[in-house]
Structures are given as C-alpha cells and as structure tokens.
Write a protein that holds these residues in place. Structure first.
Motif, PDB file in Angstrom:
ATOM      1  N   GLU A   1       0.887  -1.218  -0.001  1.00  0.00           N
ATOM      2  CA  GLU A   1      -0.232  -0.043  -0.153  1.00  0.00           C
ATOM      3  C   GLU A   1       0.965   1.183   0.087  1.00  0.00           C
ATOM      4  O   GLU A   1       0.377   2.188  -0.602  1.00  0.00           O
ATOM      5  CB  GLU A   1      -1.008  -0.052   1.123  1.00  0.00           C
TER       6      GLU A   1
ATOM      7  N   ILE B   1       1.907   1.978  -3.766  1.00  0.00           N
ATOM      8  CA  ILE B   1       0.944   2.427  -4.893  1.00  0.00           C
ATOM      9  C   ILE B   1       1.050   3.748  -5.426  1.00  0.00           C
ATOM     10  O   ILE B   1       0.863   3.616  -6.850  1.00  0.00           O
ATOM     11  CB  ILE B   1      -0.608   2.216  -4.004  1.00  0.00           C
TER      12      ILE B   1
ATOM     13  N   GLY C   1      -6.429  -1.675  -2.131  1.00  0.00           N
ATOM     14  CA  GLY C   1      -6.304  -1.290  -0.849  1.00  0.00           C
ATOM     15  C   GLY C   1      -6.867  -2.446  -0.130  1.00  0.00           C
ATOM     16  O   GLY C   1      -6.370  -3.108   0.909  1.00  0.00           O
TER      17      GLY C   1
ATOM     18  N   PRO D   1      -6.983   0.959   3.963  1.00  0.00           N
ATOM     19  CA  PRO D   1      -5.766   1.261   4.409  1.00  0.00           C
ATOM     20  C   PRO D   1      -5.838   2.775   4.681  1.00  0.00           C
ATOM     21  O   PRO D   1      -6.175   3.670   3.791  1.00  0.00           O
ATOM     22  CB  PRO D   1      -4.600   0.591   3.341  1.00  0.00           C
TER      23      PRO D   1
ATOM     24  N   LEU E   1      -4.466   5.262   2.097  1.00  0.00           N
ATOM     25  CA  LEU E   1      -5.036   5.546   0.943  1.00  0.00           C
ATOM     26  C   LEU E   1      -6.102   6.258   0.976  1.00  0.00           C
ATOM     27  O   LEU E   1      -7.031   6.591   0.229  1.00  0.00           O
ATOM     28  CB  LEU E   1      -5.312   4.285   0.159  1.00  0.00           C
TER      29      LEU E   1
END
Length: 714
Positions: free
Chosen positions: A162, A165, A256, A290, A293
C-alpha cells in the motif's frame, strides 16, 4: 439494464488457457459452427492446422484459435494468443471484438503504434474473418505485458504494498490520463481488473484494452460515477477525464482492500447506497480502507466533479504535501420522505431513480403536486419546484396525445431531479453522449430503434441540454451533433431515419445493411468491395443501395448527396430513383475506388433500364443499351453513370426531341385541318355551284328574253 460485462474471476496460469470455442457475437446467440477441418471450402484459405493447433493469419500476426488468454478479455471480447510475424522478440495477444458492439475508432487511431508508459501497447488492428463467428470483425493486437495480471482470480489480493501504490500505480496511470486528456479523450476502462505489471520485477503497472467495447461497457457498476451509474451499460457514454479520475479512486480502493468494493451488494443496492451516503462514505461504511489511501480515495471519489481531485492534488499527495481536505458531499436529505410505490426517498437523485424504475406510478404524485410540495417544504429547493411547475403547465397545454405528454412530463421531471444523470424514458436509460451506443446496442440485440426514436422525437435531449449550468465545450460539441437528429428520425425516406442517426452518432459503427453486414464495413472505402462480393449472389430485382447503405454513405462520404437522397424519396419514379442510386455509387468509387468492380457493375447494369428512359431518341437508347455491357465489363461505375448522364448528349437529345415534337405538332395540325375541314369544303362548293348556276341561268334567261324582244321588233 443492459448486459454488463464483468472482470474475469478465474485463476490464470502463466501459460495460455485452452478453450476451443469463442462465445458467439451479440452476447448469447449460439456460435456459428466452426469450419470443418476436413473440408477446405468450409472456411477462409488462411486457416491453418498444425501440431500447435488451429491458427489463422491476420495481417502481420498469427492468431491461435485454441489458445485462449482470458486474463486479457474485455467484457464479451475474448483474447487469444498471437505471434507477431514481423518480430522475433516479445509476445502478443489478440482481442477479438464482438461485432454486435461498436469499437472506439478514435482510441484505436490514437494508440496504434504508440508506446505510452502506463498503457499496454496497441500494435495494430485489422478487420478480418473470424472462423468461430463465421464473419468479419475487428481484431486488436496488443503487446503482452511481461509481469502478468495485478489482481488474480484466486486471492483477489494485489501484490502491491500500500505504501508503493503511488509509484507503482498512480504515477503511470496519471501519465495515461494526461496523454488522453491532451487529445480530449477519456479512457473509461480504468479498474483494478484491467491492470497488468509492465515488467517482470513488477515495478510499474499498465492499463489494458480500452477500445474493443463502447466506453464504460465493461466497467463494474461500482466504478461508475453517481451521474452515470444509472445508465444502461451500453449507454454510459464517452465521459471525460473526471470520470477516469473517479475510476482511479475506486481502483485504489480495490487494491487497498483486496477485493472489489461493495462486491457483496447487488447493482441496485450499490446505487441506493452511493446516492444515500455519497460514494466515499458508501465505501468507507462497508469496507476497511488502508489509512494511507484514505485521503486520495476520498478526493477522487468526490461526487461533485468540481471538487474532485485532479492532477495537482494527486501530485501534491505523491510529494507528501497536504492538500485541501474534501468536504462530505452527500446530497441534501429532506426532513421527510417522498413515498413512491411503497418506498421512501429522501434525496432528489434517489427519487429520480425511483421514478425511472416506477414510470407509471410516478405520474400521480407529479400531477397532484405532491413532489412539487416536497421539493419546496422538504428540501427548500424552490428552483427545482419552479421548474417542475413549469413542466406541469406545459402538460396542460398538450393536445390530443395526452399519454405522450404525460410520458414527457415524467422524463422531464427526472431530469429536473437529476440534471447530470442519464436521459431516461420508459425503460430507456443512457447518457446524452451515450445515446448513439445505446441505439447501436438496441438495434443489434433485438430491441430495435423505437426507444431511441421516442426519446429523440419527444426532444428529451434538448431538455437535458437546457438543464445544464454554465458553459462547457463538451456540451456545446454535443449540441452540434444532436441538432439534426429529430429531423432525421422524422424523415421516412432512405438515407434518413434512425439509420442516419446511428452512423452520425457512432463513428465506428459498421454498416448494418443485410447485404454487407457480415463484412464489417466501417470505412467508406470498404463499402464497394463489400458490395462487389455481395453482387455475386444478388437477386436480379434487388437494388445495391438500401436504407442502411444510403445513410452510411450520407454520413461517411464528404460529398453532399442530399440531391440523390431527395430523388430516392419517390421509388415510383424509376428514372430518377435509379439515376440517384447509380450516382451515389459512382461518387463513392470516384472518391475511394477500387477501379474495377465487375460484379457490382453488372449488377448496376441490370438495373439501368429505367435510367435509359431519360433519352427520347430510340436510336440513342439503343446505342446506350449497346454500350452498357461493354462498360460493365470494365467495372467502372463512373463511366456507366456518365453514359446516362452525359449533359451534352442529354441537351442534344432534348433539343432534338423538342424539334421533333414541334414538327410532329405542325404536321398533325395540317392533317387535322385537312381531315376536319372536308365537309365544310363540300358545303361551300355546293353553295358556290348553286350561286354560279343561278347566275348563269339568270344571264341565259336575260339573253333569251332580249333575243325574243329584238326578234319581235324586227
């Protein structure tokens, strides 16, 4: 709602999966039988059979029909392993378009041969015969990404940390969106299921196909904005970069949380939840995002396009800078609900959706003013209430067709409630920029054009344009496209009707004339070769131009053929009708070739008898009839047309005809005079004879009397 394509869910191995038969075109029709391997006449000559299975050469590629690659499927469009015959390195795959769905020509033109970081390379495209279909279709050839699919079918959990990303996903996808935006295009196929690793080390991702299906057709409903999600899949429209940014936000959410957001809910439940809470809150209330995010997902899933994150905010987030927080943007809820068909609605957009789903029941609360009162008192929305009152007054002015006026009232009321949403009319639901794709889907999937025609004749899109606020170049462009549609639909002659609308709205729609539909004719240059093939089996009394072909020529040919279309309005006038058809085909050949069309020329030659009647001279007609077979052998339609449309010869023929008519009239007048004046002449002669005889007898009598008198004296 139209058939919605889903991402492939099955596990995909590193090798190509084997699947012997591709689905039939049109989403459900039985597949045509494949060519018999023992019969060489059963299929095209370029189908080969080897130890590696059945293959077919298309352009510079060899496609293996029994080596499926389902990880690259695009909705109903299936992917197959392919070899690039011009390159030794790298591997390719082919996406075979469903011929019952139009592809996106602007995207094909933009991406072909272009390398763009973040987007899978489109190597080439060809219109070719596809044996499982038994007909031609579009085939797109892509470079196979080296790292495989990001989300696989087994775990659904992406193997992307994550915290990475941003660099692995967001940066390359932003580059794609910026490149598309520079061309005023939208990708409309951004989703986690359409992501692949560009390299074996899995350091960057690339997006898959975006050209094989109508825009947004293959997207899961959750990936569509609140404005577009209630449209049928085929009518979701081309959209803008803001729709792609929303889809990027949903992609981040899926990566996520490890599965598609709201996957446990049905489509209607997803729509209800997003309308009630707003897109981000709908996801956050059901899924565990998450922490890292939350900020970009919240910004990208903002339902107000004006507030939605753009490139500046994304770059700031990637650089670690704080951005302006996005405020909660759920719709205003009324203090009390509006009930419709036993269900309570608290927001205007949810009520609009409810009215569309309960068309007949929606009329009563509109006519008795219940909804207008709810807008004023429950929401304090006087602007919408006033617009609804105006719509009600127009209903009172309606003429004899009250039922049609009531349907228009419901459609307009829905647009008043949700002016950014689709045009909805008695089960039809499509965004204004998706009406053409929706028409194409309906026509090719058995529904026919009537729903589209009802929407256009009742001028519902014009009301949609009137409800938009501010100035938008995209909306101005759409208005220019739609301004002639109502006129086209209301005209019944060839070259107009829904056919003209279809080819005017959908640039990559292949011609649906039964004579050439199997040939997948998209460009005007492909038309005559297809008709040349059709001429081999054409009946002697059929015409090579029908409604679809006339409309296709009218929209694809740069020359103005309105004169020919006007002449075709009266098929009983064989002379002008045949000349118009020959003229249209001759112009196409003159502009686009090919030079030799012997089959089509002989077909046209058989139909030229009425056109020959334009000449009055028997000798000239006989000479033209003698020349027609000679020119037909040369395969030149232009020469055939010039033979019957030689202005000098026609003027000479007309002049000679006028002279002949004058001479004939004069001779006929003399004959008439002679024939009609005979009895009068006899009567006159008799009268003159009688007068002469009387005069002569009188003179004789006088002479006799005079002689007797003299004799008496002497």
């Amino acid at each position: 709602m139209a058939e919605q394509a889903e991402d492939q869910e099955q596990e995909v191995s590193s090798g190509a999966a084997r699947e012997p038969v591709m689905d039939a075109p049109g989403g459900g029709a039985p597949a045509p039988e494949e060519p018999d391997e023992a019969n060489p006449e059963a299929g095209p000559e370029n189908v080969e059979f080897s130890t590696g299975g059945k293959s077919i050469e298309i352009g510079n590629f060899r496609v293996f029909l029994d080596l499926r690659m389902p990880e690259f499927d695009m909705g109903p469009c299936k992917a197959y392993s392919a070899d690039n015959l011009r390159r030794d390195e790298g591997s390719a795959f082919a996406v075979v378009a469903d011929p019952a769905l139009p592809t996106r020509q602007e995207h094909i033109n933009f991406l072909t041969g272009m390398h763009m970081a973040g987007q899978i390379d489109l190597l080439d495209s060809e219109i070719a015969y596809w044996p499982p279909f038994g007909r031609n279709t579009m085939v797109l050839f892509y470079e196979k990404p080296a790292g495989g699919r990001v989300v696989t079918g087994e775990s659904k959990k992406a193997t992307i940390d994550e915290h990475e990303i941003g660099t692995v996903v967001i940066e390359p996808l932003m580059g794609v969106l910026q490149s598309f935006g520079e061309k005023n295009l939208a990708h409309r196929n951004i989703r986690a299921g359409n992501l692949f690793y560009a390299d074996p080390l899995r350091q960057k991702v690339v997006l898959g196909d975006c050209a094989a299906t109508p825009p947004g057709y293959a997207q899961p409903l959750v990936y569509e904005t609140t404005a577009r999600m209630s449209a049928d899949a085929a009518g979701r429209g081309s959209g803008t970069i803001m729709d792609d940014l929303y889809a990027l936000g949903m992609t981040l959410a899926e990566l996520g949380i490890g599965h598609r957001p709201l996957s446990k809910l049905g489509d209607q439940e997803i729509m209800d939840l997003k309308l009630a809470k707003g897109s981000f809150q709908a996801i956050a209330s059901q899924e565990r995002l998450p922490l890292v995010l939350i900020e970009p997902v919240r910004g990208l899933l903002c339902d107000d396009p004006e507030e939605r994150w753009g490139f500046a905010e994304l770059n700031a987030w990637l650089d670690g800078r704080r951005t302006k927080p996005v405020q909660a943007n759920s719709e205003k809820r009324a203090a009390r609900s509006q009930n419709l068909s036993g269900r309570d609605y608290y927001t205007v957009r949810s009520l609009a959706q409810g009215m569309a789903k309960n068309w007949v029941s929606a009329l009563a609360p509109l006519r008795d003013g219940t909804i207008e009162i709810w807008l004023r008192r429950g929401l304090g929305d006087n602007d919408r209430a006033k617009a609804l009152a105006d719509a009600m007054r127009q209903l009172q002015w309606a003429g004899a067709d009250k039922r049609a006026a009531e349907d228009v009232l419901v459609a307009r009321a829905i647009l008043i409630m949700d002016h950014q949403g689709p045009v909805r009319f008695k089960g039809f639901s499509a965004m204004v920029d998706g009406l053409g794709y929706m028409l194409s889907y309906d026509v090719q999937h058995g529904r026919g054009p009537q729903r589209f025609a009802d929407v256009i004749v009742r001028d519902i899109p014009a009301y949609w344009f009137g409800r938009q606020e501010g100035f938008s170049p995209e909306i101005q462009k759409l208005q220019q496209v739609y301004k002639n549609l109502r006129y086209y639909v209301q005209q019944q002659s060839a070259g107009y009707g829904y056919e003209r609308c279809l080819y005017a709205l959908v640039r990559n729609q292949h011609c649906l004339s039964p004579m050439i539909e199997q040939e997948y004719v998209v460009e005007i240059s492909q038309l005559l070769p297809a008709l040349e093939k059709a001429a081999e089996s054409a009946s002697e009394d059929s015409w090579p131009v029908d409604r679809h072909i006339a409309a296709f020529i009218a929209t694809r040919l740069e020359d103005d053929i309105e004169g020919q279309l006007m002449a075709m309005q009266n098929p009983s006038d064989e002379v002008e009708y045949s000349r118009a058809i020959i003229s249209m085909l001759a112009i196409v050949q003159w502009r686009h070739g090919p030079d030799n069309l012997q089959n089509l020329s002989h077909w046209v030659a058989r139909l030229m008898e009425p056109a020959i009647k334009v000449f009055h001279s028997k000798a000239r007609r006989e000479r033209v009839e003698t020349e027609i077979p000679k020119l037909a052998k040369r395969g030149n339609l232009v020469e055939l047309y010039n033979l019957i449309n030689d202005e000098q010869e026609r003027r000479k023929d007309q002049s000679e005809f006028v002279e002949a008519v004058a001479e004939y009239s004069e001779a006929e007048s003399e004959v008439f005079d002679l024939e009609s004046s005979g009895p009068a002449r006899l009567e006159l002669a008799e009268k003159v004879g009688q007068q002469a005889a009387a005069f002569a007898s009188t003179m004789i009598a006088l002479l006799t009397v005079s002689a007797l008198f003299l004799m008496h004296i002497f």
